[in-house]
Design an enzyme around this catalytic site. Structure first.
Site: not given
Ligand code: BES
Ligand code: ZN
Ligand code: ZN
Length: 470
Positions: A237, A242, A249, A261, A320, A322, A324
């Site tokens: 990825k 992000d 966020k 990220d 967020d 993104e 996937r």
């Molecule tokens: N990049 C984040 C995940 C992340 C969180 C990485 C904390 C490192 C530390 C990812 O893109 C994300 O925001 N995931 C969301 C998914 C949700 C919206 C389904 C999450 O985990 O909250």
């Molecule tokens: Zn991310």
């Molecule tokens: Zn994200």
């Protein structure tokens, strides 16, 4: 940036590090009477003790049987302790032990501890570390491998630590080409136009809010006589930043380290670099979809329905989620290689961090259990650990949408698994997914892992593939 570790049968240094397994081994070391007495009274397992006689350092560390993974890790940590002692005091250190494995582990910990990200510091604040080299006369210690792997980890750490102001998707691709082509890796960069003509809808959707174009980098390591007939594909990825996009966020604190990220991409390109340096006899293809994720311009929006590279339609319920979206296109693209196995690494979910914290990544997949077990084992060997989670069909049910083939958001539970099941939809081969959101970036320094980007995943993947190439 990293100190040099090497095998050198001739060189001698005033500063010596003795690695011993038993207290009794002290007797056979060339030490003065005073030193003997001092070390004999002070020696402890897993601790480095030292004397400093007019600037000439003698260090002793005692390790325990290296059959045990925890003892291996403690030997790497001896390297960290030794580094903290000698870094400002001497320019060269000779490592002495009859156990070559101990020398390798110690040197690995020591080299990794010497990493600093000081590119942006003014000259007077740049790291002034005296220690430049460590070496050993032990003929069996394979310090070239240690050096190749630790240098690849350092590159992955640099990539994670680089801010967005430098590391855009295009710069990322350029850096990959610059670093890996000279090692014999074929590197092809798909630019926006090509990505559009391929109809990589997931990558393009995430990129819509961005000023900077996306890239899709294809790397190939193809040695003369590979052990595998069908390639192994690695995918990372590559979200260079992000913000969450329109599903922004919620706090600055959740965003300030999101330059990390692309940690999954860093792990996979770092591993690919090491594979090439080590000239592993495996056919490896590495795919890096890259972009930042922003709410700007014509950003993709919650409620949008996106047509992906393979034609699947996805209802976007949270921009967020993104990672996937971009990984799905890379996974579907890998079908054309008819791979033996595909492994992806991604800082994909907060759920993975909530589950195991920063001490391990989470793994899951539909590949034969022996592959997942081999990955877990590689994790324990390197202490770049993974914990396997279930991959049951029920989790996938959550990702079905009423108005599209899939939605990109599951329920509030087991988010790392529902994300994995979303990804699995795009695969047509044995598949392993690694969520390394926890260990990729550390906010507090932790022994040889350091702080900021850690290079998590590099040593894990290299060990996993090294075992396959045997
Ligand atoms: N990049 C984040 C995940 C992340 C969180 C990485 C904390 C490192 C530390 C990812 O893109 C994300 O925001 N995931 C969301 C998914 C949700 C919206 C389904 C999450 O985990 O909250
Ligand atoms: Zn991310
Ligand atoms: Zn994200």
């Amino acid at each position: 940036m990293l100190i040099q570790v090497e095998r050198n049968l001739k060189k001698s240094s005033e500063n010596r590090m003795f690695l011993i397994e038993k207290k009794n081994d002290l007797k056979s070391l060339q030490l003065s009477k005073e030193e003997q007495a001092y070390f004999k009274s002070e020696i402890q397992e897993n601790k480095v003790i030292y004397t400093n006689q007019m600037g000439k350092l003698t260090l002793v560390g005692q390790f325990k049987s290296l059959k045990d993974d925890i003892n291996k890790e403690n030997t790497r940590k001896l390297g960290y302790q030794a580094y903290e002692i000698v870094k400002d005091k001497c320019a060269s250190l000779e490592v002495i032990s009859s156990n070559s494995k101990a020398i390798e582990l110690f040197s690995e910990g020591l080299a990794l501890s010497s990493y600093r990200f000081d590119k942006y510091l003014s000259t007077d604040r740049k790291t002034k570390i005296k220690l430049q080299t460590t070496f050993t006369k032990n003929a069996d210690a394979d310090l070239k491998t240690v050096h190749d792997i630790t240098a690849s980890v350092a590159w992955a750490r640099d990539l994670v630590n680089e801010p967005l102001s430098y590391l855009t998707a295009e710069q990322f691709a350029t850096d990959i080409k610059k670093q890996c082509e000279p090692l014999g890796v074929k590197v092809e960069i798909f630019e926006k136009q090509k990505i559009e003509s391929l109809k990589m809808g997931g990558l393009l959707a995430v990129n819509k809010g961005s000023f900077d174009p996306p890239t899709f980098t294809v790397m190939e390591w193809k040695p003369k006589k590979p052990k595998n007939k069908k390639p192994i594909v690695l995918i990372g990825k590559g979200i260079v930043y992000d913000t969450g996009g329109l599903s922004l966020k919620p706090t600055a604190k959740s965003m300030d380290f999101m330059k990390s990220d692309m940690g999954g991409a860093a792990a996979m390109v770092g591993a690919t670099m090491a594979i090439a340096k080590l000239e592993l006899p495996l056919h490896i293809i590495t795919l890096i979809p890259a972009t930042d994720n922003r709410p700007g311009n014509n950003a993709y929006a919650p409620g949008d329905i996106i047509k992906m590279f393979d034609g699947t339609t996805v209802e976007v319920l949270n921009t967020d989620a993104e990672g996937r979206m971009v990984l799905a296109d890379a996974l579907a693209y890998s079908n054309k290689f008819e791979p033996e196995l595909v492994v992806d690494a991604a800082t994909l979910t907060g759920a993975a961090v909530a589950a195991v914290g920063t001490h391990a990544s989470v793994s899951m997949g539909n590949a034969p259990q022996k592959e997942l077990d081999a990955l877990t084992k590689a994790g324990f060997t390197t202490f770049d650990r993974v914990v396997q989670f279930p991959f049951w069909e029920e989790y996938g049910e959550e990702m079905k949408s009423k108005i599209a083939d899939l939605k990109n958001l599951g329920s509030s539970y087991a988010g790392m698994i529902t994300a994995g099941k979303f990804l699995e939809h795009f695969t047509n081969y044995p598949y392993i997914h690694i969520d390394l959101a926890g260990p990729t970036y550390l906010h507090t320094p932790t022994n040889y892992r350091g702080e900021g980007g850690t290079g998590a995943g590099v040593r894990l993947i290299v060990e996993f593939l090294k075992n396959k190439s045997k």
